[in-house]
Structures are given as structure tokens and as C-alpha cells.
Scaffold this motif. Sequence first.
Motif, short mmCIF file in Angstrom:
data_model
loop_
_atom_site.label_atom_id
_atom_site.label_comp_id
_atom_site.label_asym_id
_atom_site.label_seq_id
_atom_site.Cartn_x
_atom_site.Cartn_y
_atom_site.Cartn_z
N GLN A 77 -7.70 -5.65 5.28
CA GLN A 77 -8.28 -4.46 4.39
C GLN A 77 -9.24 -3.71 5.23
OE1 GLN A 77 -11.47 -4.10 2.93
NE2 GLN A 77 -10.87 -2.31 1.92
N ASN A 120 2.50 1.43 -3.45
CA ASN A 120 1.56 1.96 -4.63
C ASN A 120 1.05 3.14 -4.37
OD1 ASN A 120 2.19 -0.45 -6.12
ND2 ASN A 120 0.71 -1.89 -4.91
N SER A 121 1.07 3.80 -3.29
CA SER A 121 0.70 5.07 -3.02
C SER A 121 1.71 6.08 -3.27
CB SER A 121 0.07 5.39 -1.78
OG SER A 121 0.91 5.26 -0.75
N VAL A 134 0.95 -1.17 0.07
CA VAL A 134 -0.02 0.11 -0.03
C VAL A 134 0.83 1.26 0.10
CG1 VAL A 134 -1.84 1.31 1.28
CG2 VAL A 134 -2.00 -1.25 1.22
N GLN A 158 -8.76 0.29 6.17
CA GLN A 158 -9.76 1.33 5.43
C GLN A 158 -10.47 2.08 6.59
OE1 GLN A 158 -10.57 1.60 1.78
NE2 GLN A 158 -11.30 3.60 2.95
#
Length: 168
Positions: A116, A89-90, A86, A120
Motif C-alpha cells: 500500500q 476499482n478505479s 486497484v 501510494q
Amino acid sequence: MCALPIYEEGLLIVIDEFDLVKENSKMSSIIKTLSKNKVKFLISGIADSYFELLEDHASIERKLFQGKIKIDPMKPDEIDNILYLVEQNSNGFIKFKNNFRNEIILRCNGYPYFVQLFGQIALDNFVCLHGLEKKAEIGKENLISGLEEFAEYEPKLEKRYLSIVGDN
């Protein structure tokens, strides 16, 4: 002319979150009716064992005589790898503090769905507090606060949901 073997295609029906199925007799009936030569079922869900997943579906369990695959819960390094991906990819816009990583590993019991979901919830909490302009550095406090807000928020929606469902 040479005869080539004829490969007949079948159908694979995937039933995810099988642990949430409540209509046992209907589901059993559908699976029994459709379980013919070329139709196969893949059933997945959260459970500690195969028997626990199918405990309310005895007739399905009798029909399933092959292809049982147990998936072990994720290990801490696998969970940490998801969080790392994460961050990568961010492009560094989302970062996770060590106290968040440790809390996720403790709370998710190795289930990817909870990794996940908790991620979130914590990210939503961060955005509510700081907006989207600031790089997100997610900590344990975001998860705890997000879970508390979630627990307070859900009952308020329940009455609205039930009134809408009841009217339809």
C-alpha cells in the motif's frame, strides 16, 4: 418458563503495530492490569517470528499462553491481486506496468503495508508529474522517483516537527 443460558460478553482490545511500541514497562503493566477473565488482547505487528515481536516484552510473553497466529508474508500472486483490484476499482483510471508490479514484489517482502505504501508513493509521484487529468499508468520509475523525493522531503520536516513537539 425455560431458563436460557446467559452469555456474558467480554472485551477484545486490539493492539496493532505492536512492533513500534517503545514504552515496554508501561505496555506490560497495562496488559497485566487489564488481563482479567473477560478481557482479551489481540496483538499484531511486523516481525519474522512471535518471539521477535515480543522480545522486549518478556512479561507479556509469559502471560500469552494461547492464541498465537503466525501470518505468512503475502505471495507474489496475492500482491498482484491487490494491484489488480486497484485497477478494477478505479475503472481503469489507475494501471500498473509490469515493471512496477515486479518492483513492488521485490521490495515489499510480502507485507501488505508496504504494498500500500509503495503504491501510494508511486501514485503521488505520477500525480505530481502529470496531474489528475491523465489516466495514471504507474511504472517502476514512479516508485523510484517517489522514494527519492520522500527521502529528501522527510528530513526537512523533521526540524519543524521537533520544534512543534518541543513547544507543546
